[in-house]
Design a protein around this motif. Structure first.
Motif, short mmCIF file in Angstrom:
data_model
loop_
_atom_site.label_atom_id
_atom_site.label_comp_id
_atom_site.label_asym_id
_atom_site.label_seq_id
_atom_site.Cartn_x
_atom_site.Cartn_y
_atom_site.Cartn_z
N ASP A 187 -23.16 -67.81 -94.83
CA ASP A 187 -23.16 -66.38 -95.15
C ASP A 187 -24.54 -65.99 -95.62
OD1 ASP A 187 -23.33 -67.38 -97.73
OD2 ASP A 187 -21.24 -66.98 -98.22
N ILE A 208 -18.55 -77.45 -91.73
CA ILE A 208 -19.09 -76.18 -92.25
C ILE A 208 -18.51 -75.02 -91.44
CG2 ILE A 208 -21.18 -74.83 -92.63
CD1 ILE A 208 -22.70 -77.50 -92.80
N TRP A 258 -29.91 -64.39 -107.46
CA TRP A 258 -30.00 -64.38 -106.01
C TRP A 258 -30.45 -63.01 -105.51
CZ3 TRP A 258 -30.42 -66.90 -101.64
CH2 TRP A 258 -30.21 -66.20 -100.45
N TYR A 279 -25.99 -65.93 -98.31
CA TYR A 279 -26.65 -66.78 -99.30
C TYR A 279 -27.43 -67.93 -98.65
CZ TYR A 279 -23.90 -64.30 -102.79
OH TYR A 279 -23.36 -63.33 -103.59
N ASP A 280 -27.26 -68.13 -97.37
CA ASP A 280 -28.00 -69.18 -96.67
C ASP A 280 -29.24 -68.64 -95.96
OD1 ASP A 280 -26.15 -71.45 -97.10
OD2 ASP A 280 -24.75 -70.16 -96.00
N ASN A 299 -27.09 -73.57 -99.24
CA ASN A 299 -26.62 -73.58 -100.63
C ASN A 299 -25.43 -74.52 -100.84
OD1 ASN A 299 -24.65 -72.11 -99.30
ND2 ASN A 299 -24.40 -70.61 -100.97
N GLY A 300 -25.01 -75.20 -99.78
CA GLY A 300 -24.03 -76.27 -99.90
C GLY A 300 -22.62 -75.85 -100.26
N ASP A 301 -22.22 -74.61 -99.92
CA ASP A 301 -20.87 -74.18 -100.28
C ASP A 301 -19.88 -74.33 -99.14
OD1 ASP A 301 -21.74 -72.18 -98.62
OD2 ASP A 301 -21.36 -70.54 -100.02
N GLY A 302 -20.32 -74.89 -98.01
CA GLY A 302 -19.41 -75.15 -96.90
C GLY A 302 -19.19 -73.98 -95.96
N ASP A 321 -26.36 -75.09 -93.89
CA ASP A 321 -25.69 -74.61 -95.11
C ASP A 321 -26.61 -74.91 -96.29
OD1 ASP A 321 -23.91 -73.78 -97.03
OD2 ASP A 321 -22.74 -75.64 -96.98
#
Length: 382
Positions: A198, A171, A136, A200-201, A192-195, A190
């Protein structure tokens, strides 16, 4: 050069006031000129007895030896200065340039029409020993052979329409279980699907929009027209740009920024209470989130495509209309030519971001637009 800077700091030593000096740091002994390798391949062509002409160019410039400092040579912090810059990095500018023109004479009418277009982008090229902690980090921060005019941010996904929608939203947007959200606030994807939302999105969402970068559009184009008839002449120049971005922030975005008021377009089209003195009154929908003083760090105001705008525009750069008096009218006064003209610059702009000068994209909006100029003139040649 080695040496010291006099007058940096001062103090009292043994009862006497002493002016301080500061080392200038390590001398720069290994920095030399940036080197450029330039390639330009093009052709010129003409047809129909030069009535139709055109040019095309492909250009590429690679610069090596851009200044940067090494990170893997460590010196004690007690030294008080960092390593000097060396010729370590490189970049590439590459693009295309094309122009075509048709000119002709039909009886007493002469005319020409031409168009030009330029596409140019900058690439960050080889860098000094890039290092990444994970895949990443490399995706997000690498500059190796990558476009340098890229803007990263969050991808918006509409706005909340009710308190019930916020309560049931799966989310976590604000990092506080959505406890700070209100109807009208911005939703984010979201990715990256982590709920949770942050860093990373974040994804590339546009072109450079920082005032510290070169905000010249990637794509520039122009159109010019000229007509003449029996002493009358008309010339029109249009210029435009595309593939650039404008980031709306500070006074144009933050609620009551720096203790001031908000622009009318924010105040008149925001989510708000029907009665500002009654917290239970009906909510009136708007384009922008509710303006709350001291709320500029809220998730509503993160860098996202909600506030980033793709910029396209066309300007009437120049318009000139003139009339040259017949020679028989002026030759008796020993005058060879008399021309009267009316000329204008930047007379109007067509853009997808009304209210903002697309060529002066200061993110706060606190800048003068391109000046409109109108001239009436008289040229006399003896």
């Amino acid at each position: 050069m080695t040496g010291y800077t006099y007058g940096e700091g001062s103090g009292v030593i043994d009862g006497e006031y002493v002016i301080g000096t500061q080392p200038r740091g390590l001398p720069v002994t290994s920095l030399s000129w940036i080197k450029a390798q330039i390639l330009d391949i093009g052709f010129d062509a003409s047809f129909f007895n030069n009535r139709l002409t055109g040019t095309f160019d492909f250009f590429r410039r690679k610069r090596t030896g851009l200044p940067a400092s090494r990170y893997d040579v460590l010196i004690p912090s007690e030294v008080g200065f960092s390593l000097p810059q060396e010729n370590l990095n490189s970049d590439v500018h590459m693009g295309y340039d094309m122009m075509v023109r048709w000119s002709d004479q039909i009886k007493e009418v002469g005319y020409s029409i031409g168009a030009n277009i330029t596409y140019a982008r900058r690439f960050a090229w080889e860098q000094y020993k890039p290092r990444y902690s994970n895949s990443w980090d490399e995706y997000r921060n690498t500059r190796w052979h990558r476009f340098s005019d890229v803007y990263w941010g969050y991808v918006s996904d509409g706005q909340f329409q009710s308190w019930e929608e916020i309560a049931g939203y799966p989310i976590d947007i604000d990092g506080k279980g959505n406890a700070t959200l209100r109807p009208g606030d911005i939703k984010y994807k979201d990715l990256n699907g982590d709920g949770i939302i942050d860093g990373y999105d974040q994804r590339p969402i546009g072109y450079s929009a920082s005032e510290d970068d070169d905000l010249t559009p990637v794509l520039n184009f122009g159109l010019n027209l000229a007509v003449s008839w029996k002493g009358f002449d008309l010339a029109i120049d249009l210029a435009g740009g595309a593939m650039s971005s404008f980031f709306q922030e500070w006074e144009l975005r933050n609620p009551f920024h720096d203790g001031g008021n908000n622009p009318q377009f924010l105040m008149s089209d925001t989510w708000r209470l029907a009665d500002i003195w009654d917290a239970n009154s009906e909510l009136i929908p708007g384009k922008y989130p509710t303006l709350i003083e001291g709320n500029s760090s809220h998730s509503n105001y993160w860098a996202s495509d909600f506030w980033l705008h793709k910029v396209n525009y066309v300007k009437l750069r120049n318009l000139e209309f003139g009339y040259t008096l017949p020679k028989r009218w002026v030759e008796k006064a020993q005058i060879s030519d008399v021309r009267i003209y009316l000329a204008g610059q930047n007379l109007f702009t067509i853009t997808n971001i009304p209210g903002v000068d697309p060529e002066g994209l200061k993110t706060s909006g606190l800048s003068y637009p391109t000046t409109r100029v109108i001239n009436i003139g008289l040229n006399i040649k003896f």
